[in-house]
Design a protein around this motif. Structure first.
Motif, PDB file in Angstrom:
ATOM      1  N   THR A 351     -17.687 -92.644 -29.209  1.00  0.00           N
ATOM      2  CA  THR A 351     -18.459 -92.969 -28.005  1.00  0.00           C
ATOM      3  C   THR A 351     -19.058 -94.371 -28.119  1.00  0.00           C
ATOM      4  N   PHE A 352     -19.610 -94.690 -29.280  1.00  0.00           N
ATOM      5  CA  PHE A 352     -20.195 -96.012 -29.466  1.00  0.00           C
ATOM      6  C   PHE A 352     -19.108 -97.097 -29.472  1.00  0.00           C
ATOM      7  N   LYS A 353     -17.973 -96.817 -30.109  1.00  0.00           N
ATOM      8  CA  LYS A 353     -16.885 -97.806 -30.128  1.00  0.00           C
ATOM      9  C   LYS A 353     -16.414 -98.132 -28.714  1.00  0.00           C
ATOM     10  N   LEU A 354     -16.330 -97.108 -27.869  1.00  0.00           N
ATOM     11  CA  LEU A 354     -15.783 -97.296 -26.528  1.00  0.00           C
ATOM     12  C   LEU A 354     -16.780 -97.914 -25.555  1.00  0.00           C
ATOM     13  N   THR A 355     -18.078 -97.762 -25.827  1.00  0.00           N
ATOM     14  CA  THR A 355     -19.079 -98.209 -24.855  1.00  0.00           C
ATOM     15  C   THR A 355     -20.042 -99.262 -25.385  1.00  0.00           C
ATOM     16  N   GLN A 356     -20.178 -99.361 -26.727  1.00  0.00           N
ATOM     17  CA  GLN A 356     -21.141-100.278 -27.331  1.00  0.00           C
ATOM     18  C   GLN A 356     -22.542-100.064 -26.757  1.00  0.00           C
ATOM     19  N   ALA A 357     -22.893 -98.800 -26.538  1.00  0.00           N
ATOM     20  CA  ALA A 357     -24.192 -98.468 -25.977  1.00  0.00           C
ATOM     21  C   ALA A 357     -24.756 -97.231 -26.664  1.00  0.00           C
ATOM     22  N   THR A 358     -26.075 -97.119 -26.659  1.00  0.00           N
ATOM     23  CA  THR A 358     -26.735 -95.938 -27.214  1.00  0.00           C
ATOM     24  C   THR A 358     -27.698 -95.297 -26.219  1.00  0.00           C
ATOM     25  N   ASP A 359     -27.731 -95.801 -24.998  1.00  0.00           N
ATOM     26  CA  ASP A 359     -28.664 -95.265 -24.007  1.00  0.00           C
ATOM     27  C   ASP A 359     -28.125 -93.962 -23.427  1.00  0.00           C
ATOM     28  N   TYR A 360     -28.198 -92.915 -24.246  1.00  0.00           N
ATOM     29  CA  TYR A 360     -27.657 -91.626 -23.861  1.00  0.00           C
ATOM     30  C   TYR A 360     -28.635 -90.499 -24.146  1.00  0.00           C
ATOM     31  N   LEU A 361     -28.471 -89.432 -23.383  1.00  0.00           N
ATOM     32  CA  LEU A 361     -28.981 -88.120 -23.751  1.00  0.00           C
ATOM     33  C   LEU A 361     -27.760 -87.338 -24.201  1.00  0.00           C
ATOM     34  N   TYR A 362     -27.703 -87.036 -25.487  1.00  0.00           N
ATOM     35  CA  TYR A 362     -26.498 -86.484 -26.118  1.00  0.00           C
ATOM     36  C   TYR A 362     -26.719 -84.990 -26.356  1.00  0.00           C
ATOM     37  N   LEU A 363     -26.081 -84.153 -25.518  1.00  0.00           N
ATOM     38  CA  LEU A 363     -26.297 -82.717 -25.576  1.00  0.00           C
ATOM     39  C   LEU A 363     -25.185 -82.022 -26.358  1.00  0.00           C
ATOM     40  N   ALA A 364     -25.582 -81.147 -27.256  1.00  0.00           N
ATOM     41  CA  ALA A 364     -24.632 -80.342 -28.011  1.00  0.00           C
ATOM     42  C   ALA A 364     -25.147 -78.908 -28.062  1.00  0.00           C
ATOM     43  N   GLY A 365     -24.304 -77.972 -27.662  1.00  0.00           N
ATOM     44  CA  GLY A 365     -24.659 -76.560 -27.743  1.00  0.00           C
ATOM     45  C   GLY A 365     -24.202 -75.977 -29.062  1.00  0.00           C
ATOM     46  N   GLY A 366     -22.923 -75.588 -29.103  1.00  0.00           N
ATOM     47  CA  GLY A 366     -22.358 -75.074 -30.349  1.00  0.00           C
ATOM     48  C   GLY A 366     -22.392 -76.087 -31.471  1.00  0.00           C
ATOM     49  N   GLY A 367     -22.335 -77.374 -31.132  1.00  0.00           N
ATOM     50  CA  GLY A 367     -22.373 -78.421 -32.145  1.00  0.00           C
ATOM     51  C   GLY A 367     -23.665 -78.432 -32.937  1.00  0.00           C
ATOM     52  N   ILE A 368     -24.716 -77.838 -32.373  1.00  0.00           N
ATOM     53  CA  ILE A 368     -25.990 -77.678 -33.085  1.00  0.00           C
ATOM     54  C   ILE A 368     -26.154 -76.244 -33.580  1.00  0.00           C
ATOM     55  N   MET A 369     -25.969 -75.291 -32.666  1.00  0.00           N
ATOM     56  CA  MET A 369     -26.245 -73.893 -32.998  1.00  0.00           C
ATOM     57  C   MET A 369     -25.302 -73.333 -34.063  1.00  0.00           C
ATOM     58  N   ALA A 370     -24.038 -73.788 -34.056  1.00  0.00           N
ATOM     59  CA  ALA A 370     -23.041 -73.237 -34.974  1.00  0.00           C
ATOM     60  C   ALA A 370     -22.828 -74.098 -36.213  1.00  0.00           C
ATOM     61  N   HIS A 371     -23.656 -75.104 -36.422  1.00  0.00           N
ATOM     62  CA  HIS A 371     -23.516 -75.965 -37.602  1.00  0.00           C
ATOM     63  C   HIS A 371     -23.741 -75.148 -38.869  1.00  0.00           C
ATOM     64  N   PRO A 372     -22.950 -75.382 -39.927  1.00  0.00           N
ATOM     65  CA  PRO A 372     -23.102 -74.622 -41.172  1.00  0.00           C
ATOM     66  C   PRO A 372     -24.498 -74.730 -41.775  1.00  0.00           C
ATOM     67  N   GLY A 373     -25.194 -75.821 -41.496  1.00  0.00           N
ATOM     68  CA  GLY A 373     -26.545 -75.994 -42.006  1.00  0.00           C
ATOM     69  C   GLY A 373     -27.608 -75.450 -41.080  1.00  0.00           C
ATOM     70  N   GLY A 374     -27.184 -74.636 -40.093  1.00  0.00           N
ATOM     71  CA  GLY A 374     -28.124 -74.078 -39.140  1.00  0.00           C
ATOM     72  C   GLY A 374     -28.557 -75.098 -38.100  1.00  0.00           C
ATOM     73  N   ILE A 375     -29.554 -74.711 -37.313  1.00  0.00           N
ATOM     74  CA  ILE A 375     -30.036 -75.591 -36.253  1.00  0.00           C
ATOM     75  C   ILE A 375     -30.503 -76.927 -36.803  1.00  0.00           C
TER      76      ILE A 375
END
Length: 417
Positions: A351-375
């Motif tokens: 995402t950063f390579k393609l846009t060169q921007a960080t002004d985002y609200l970055y939402l993750a559902g399973g990417g957070i909840m299902a992480h092996p290290g927990g939430i």
């Protein structure tokens, strides 16, 4: 006189110039025959004009059903039409009726898609636009908050008790999350009435703020009938909340503007239903035009999908949507792009390579909840992946430096997920 311009991608079996003239007449002063009162002076001031045309490809079959006649070829091209500002005033519904109204019904066309809108400064000055936007959203969370802001969605979207929801919010806040939102399917359910849920969640977040100084933002879905939306809005304000979520297509442009004009809460605009307006290449409206209308209405945060998302949209389309939200409009703040749909830390680097921007609200559902290290591991992994992205690291290098990123890659399958 200043004019609003709209550019369309069209398909027609008729000569492009003839079809374009029909569009201009239908969407301003014209009808199918000359009528008394439609003087040349009136048409000169109020009729739409065909400003530009560009002939493109010719095809043998139509994209959409049209006249019950057979044509050997169908012409595609770009057509730009303009209207006097005197036709609209500061009236977004009339503007929408003009840009995206009966012209989609015209029998002369077998495809029409609104590509973009050009709004003169003398028009945008009538609107406040997003009150908070990117910087305002971050400041509502913490004076130290910086983009990208990391957020998540409450899942299961429907069925959790208020107590379970509040407990999950507590765990997310303790893990360092910046933002949490209702799912768009969650309104006021039998087991989780809206007002009770708001008060329970805000009690958790106030306790967290007292301990840390950070006010995690929660976007409560107020989408409903107008009176209920206003009541829900007041419930959030009175409970000390900072954000209201609206399903843009479901409640409509006027309702969103009415809510945004109050100005006490930042407005999270969910675009569910947008695929219906955009997915066909020769029908609907592109995101570039769509987002301008919602920014005029006052939406602070606007969904744009995400890189390698779980839906149909290409990365190229997502990047265009991101850039559209951030593009300047005279007197109108940018909207904070909300990246979602199957996101986890692995997409941050691309995402950063393609846009060169960080002004985002970055939402993750399973990417957070299902992480092996927990939430906690899920939140940390995403934040570290963004640190790696800004530092110019590859995903492999990020894995070596950050254990939480390594765990995420092992769980979610790397760059091809």
């Amino acid at each position: 006189m200043d004019r609003i311009e709209a550019t369309y991608y069209v398909e027609t079996p008729y000569p492009l110039a003839d079809a374009a003239a029909v569009m201009a007449g239908e969407q301003s002063s014209g009808t199918f025959v000359a009528i008394p009162g439609e003087t040349e002076a009136l048409k000169m001031q109020y009729a739409a004009r065909v400003e530009r045309m560009e002939e493109l490809e010719t095809v043998a079959a139509s994209s959409l059903s049209g006249e019950q006649l057979h044509f050997e070829k169908y012409h595609r091209g770009k057509v730009t039409i303009s209207w006097s500002l005197a036709n609209f005033g500061a009236n977004l519904p009339v503007l929408c009726s003009t840009l995206m109204g009966n012209l989609y019904e015209l029998r002369q066309f077998t495809g029409i898609k609104l590509i973009d809108i050009q709004l003169p400064d003398s028009y945008t000055t009538h609107f406040r636009g997003p009150k908070f936007g990117i910087e305002g959203t971050a400041k509502l969370i913490s004076s130290q908050a910086k983009t990208p802001l990391v957020g998540t969605i409450i899942k299961p979207s429907v069925g959790l008790t208020i107590e379970d929801t509040a407990d999950l919010v507590r765990r997310l806040a303790e893990a360092g999350i910046d933002f949490i939102k209702d799912d768009e399917l969650m309104g006021s359910t039998l087991n989780s009435p809206f007002a009770d849920r708001v008060h329970a969640i805000m009690e958790v977040l106030k306790n967290h703020q007292d301990k840390t100084g950070k006010k995690v933002m929660y976007a409560f879905n107020i989408s409903d009938e107008m009176d209920n939306m206003l009541r829900n809005y007041d419930t959030i304000v009175n409970a000390g909340g900072s954000c209201a979520m609206v399903s843009l297509y479901s409640v409509g442009l006027t309702a969103v503007k009415r809510i945004a004009d109050i100005g006490q809460l930042t407005i999270h605009g969910h675009r569910n239903g947008w695929g219906m307006l955009n997915r066909h290449p020769l029908l609907g409206v592109t995101f570039s035009a769509y987002q301008k209308l919602w920014r005029l209405a006052g939406v602070d945060q606007l969904h744009v999908n995400g890189i390698r998302n779980k839906f149909w949209e290409s990365d190229e389309s997502v990047v265009k949507s991101i850039k559209a939200c951030l593009a300047p409009m005279e007197g109108i703040r940018p909207a904070l792009p909300v990246l979602s749909s199957g996101q986890w830390g692995g997409q941050a680097i691309d995402t950063f390579k393609l846009t060169q921007a960080t002004d985002y609200l970055y939402l993750a559902g399973g990417g957070i909840m299902a992480h092996p290290g927990g939430i906690s591991g899920g939140v940390t992994g995403i934040k570290q992946a963004w640190e790696a992205a800004v530092a110019g690291l590859s995903l492999e290098e990020a894995m070596q430096k950050y254990p939480a990123v390594k765990q995420a890659v092992e769980k979610f399958g790397g760059a091809k997920s």
